[in-house]
Design a protein around this motif. Structure first.
Motif, PDB file in Angstrom:
ATOM      1  N   GLN A 195       0.830  -1.206   0.000  1.00  0.00           N
ATOM      2  CA  GLN A 195       0.000   0.000   0.000  1.00  0.00           C
ATOM      3  C   GLN A 195       0.866   1.259   0.000  1.00  0.00           C
ATOM      4  N   ILE A 196       1.891   1.271   0.825  1.00  0.00           N
ATOM      5  CA  ILE A 196       2.749   2.448   0.916  1.00  0.00           C
ATOM      6  C   ILE A 196       3.563   2.617  -0.354  1.00  0.00           C
ATOM      7  N   LEU A 197       4.034   1.529  -0.935  1.00  0.00           N
ATOM      8  CA  LEU A 197       4.759   1.614  -2.199  1.00  0.00           C
ATOM      9  C   LEU A 197       3.872   2.168  -3.306  1.00  0.00           C
ATOM     10  N   ASP A 198       2.614   1.777  -3.292  1.00  0.00           N
ATOM     11  CA  ASP A 198       1.667   2.265  -4.294  1.00  0.00           C
ATOM     12  C   ASP A 198       1.451   3.770  -4.155  1.00  0.00           C
ATOM     13  N   ILE A 199       1.351   4.259  -2.930  1.00  0.00           N
ATOM     14  CA  ILE A 199       1.178   5.695  -2.686  1.00  0.00           C
ATOM     15  C   ILE A 199       2.415   6.459  -3.131  1.00  0.00           C
ATOM     16  N   CYS A 200       3.587   5.929  -2.803  1.00  0.00           N
ATOM     17  CA  CYS A 200       4.838   6.603  -3.159  1.00  0.00           C
ATOM     18  C   CYS A 200       4.986   6.772  -4.665  1.00  0.00           C
ATOM     19  N   ASN A 201       4.515   5.812  -5.414  1.00  0.00           N
ATOM     20  CA  ASN A 201       4.624   5.905  -6.865  1.00  0.00           C
ATOM     21  C   ASN A 201       3.641   6.899  -7.461  1.00  0.00           C
ATOM     22  N   ARG A 202       2.517   7.138  -6.802  1.00  0.00           N
ATOM     23  CA  ARG A 202       1.492   8.032  -7.338  1.00  0.00           C
ATOM     24  C   ARG A 202       1.703   9.490  -6.951  1.00  0.00           C
ATOM     25  N   ILE A 203       2.360   9.746  -5.841  1.00  0.00           N
ATOM     26  CA  ILE A 203       2.490  11.114  -5.343  1.00  0.00           C
ATOM     27  C   ILE A 203       3.603  11.836  -6.091  1.00  0.00           C
ATOM     28  N   THR A 204       3.283  13.044  -6.529  1.00  0.00           N
ATOM     29  CA  THR A 204       4.303  13.896  -7.150  1.00  0.00           C
ATOM     30  C   THR A 204       4.861  14.825  -6.089  1.00  0.00           C
ATOM     31  N   PRO A 205       6.121  15.235  -6.205  1.00  0.00           N
ATOM     32  CA  PRO A 205       6.694  16.131  -5.200  1.00  0.00           C
ATOM     33  C   PRO A 205       5.947  17.465  -5.156  1.00  0.00           C
ATOM     34  N   ILE A 206       5.703  17.946  -3.971  1.00  0.00           N
ATOM     35  CA  ILE A 206       5.003  19.211  -3.771  1.00  0.00           C
ATOM     36  C   ILE A 206       6.041  20.296  -3.549  1.00  0.00           C
TER      37      ILE A 206
END
Length: 176
Positions: free
Chosen positions: A58-69
């Motif tokens: 789950q955390i790996l999936d989130i990390c791949n979807r989030i773009t740097p802010i």
């Protein structure tokens, strides 16, 4: 994009396997969650018998979807007194006039001067105004100390501190 990221985070099921300081790793990284990958080695050292946080799908999936802010450098509250802090780069690069406008020097004025003509050097020594959006942002980046008028001996900017032609910043009444 921001709403999409929040919806993904809200749909997460709670982590059932106990992780060593897993929440602090996620919460302490304000710039992006992708830096969790760099901490895998540290987490494995702390709890070698427990599975690492990075192995959670789950955390790996989130990390791949989030773009740097993008991060602003304004400190909203200082740790000592709880006041806002001035961004020093704004004070160094820009100058605030008494009526609220901000000025700056032209870009590249000190670069490769040897190949620039004399009129071009003269133009680069001049200052330009910042637009309204930039002035508003710069006002947010400095404290009220920098917004107060300051008086210097032989100030070269003295004629520019007043703006009589505009009705909002006019100090003297019109003689109609």
């Amino acid at each position: 994009m921001f709403r999409y990221t929040l919806s993904v985070i809200r749909r997460l099921r709670p982590i059932l396997v106990p992780y060593v300081n897993g929440t602090t790793v996620i919460c302490n990284e304000t710039r992006s969650l992708s830096t969790i990958i760099n901490r895998q080695h540290t987490l494995n050292k702390i709890g070698s018998s427990r599975p690492a946080l990075i192995q959670n799908k789950q955390i790996l999936d989130i990390c791949n979807r989030i773009t740097p802010i993008s991060v602003r450098t304004v400190t909203k509250f200082s740790l000592k007194r709880g006041k806002r802090k001035t961004v020093k780069a704004a004070v160094r690069r820009f100058f605030r006039l008494d009526w609220g406008g901000w000025i700056r020097t032209k870009v590249g004025r000190n670069k490769k001067i040897w190949k620039k003509s004399q009129p071009q050097r003269r133009r680069l020594r001049q200052h330009v105004f910042c637009n309204a959006t930039q002035s508003t942002l710069l006002d947010k980046m400095v404290t009220k100390f920098w917004k107060k008028p300051k008086y210097y001996v032989d100030d070269p900017y003295a004629p520019y501190h007043t703006r009589e032609e505009y009705h909002i910043t006019r100090k003297k009444p019109t003689n109609h």
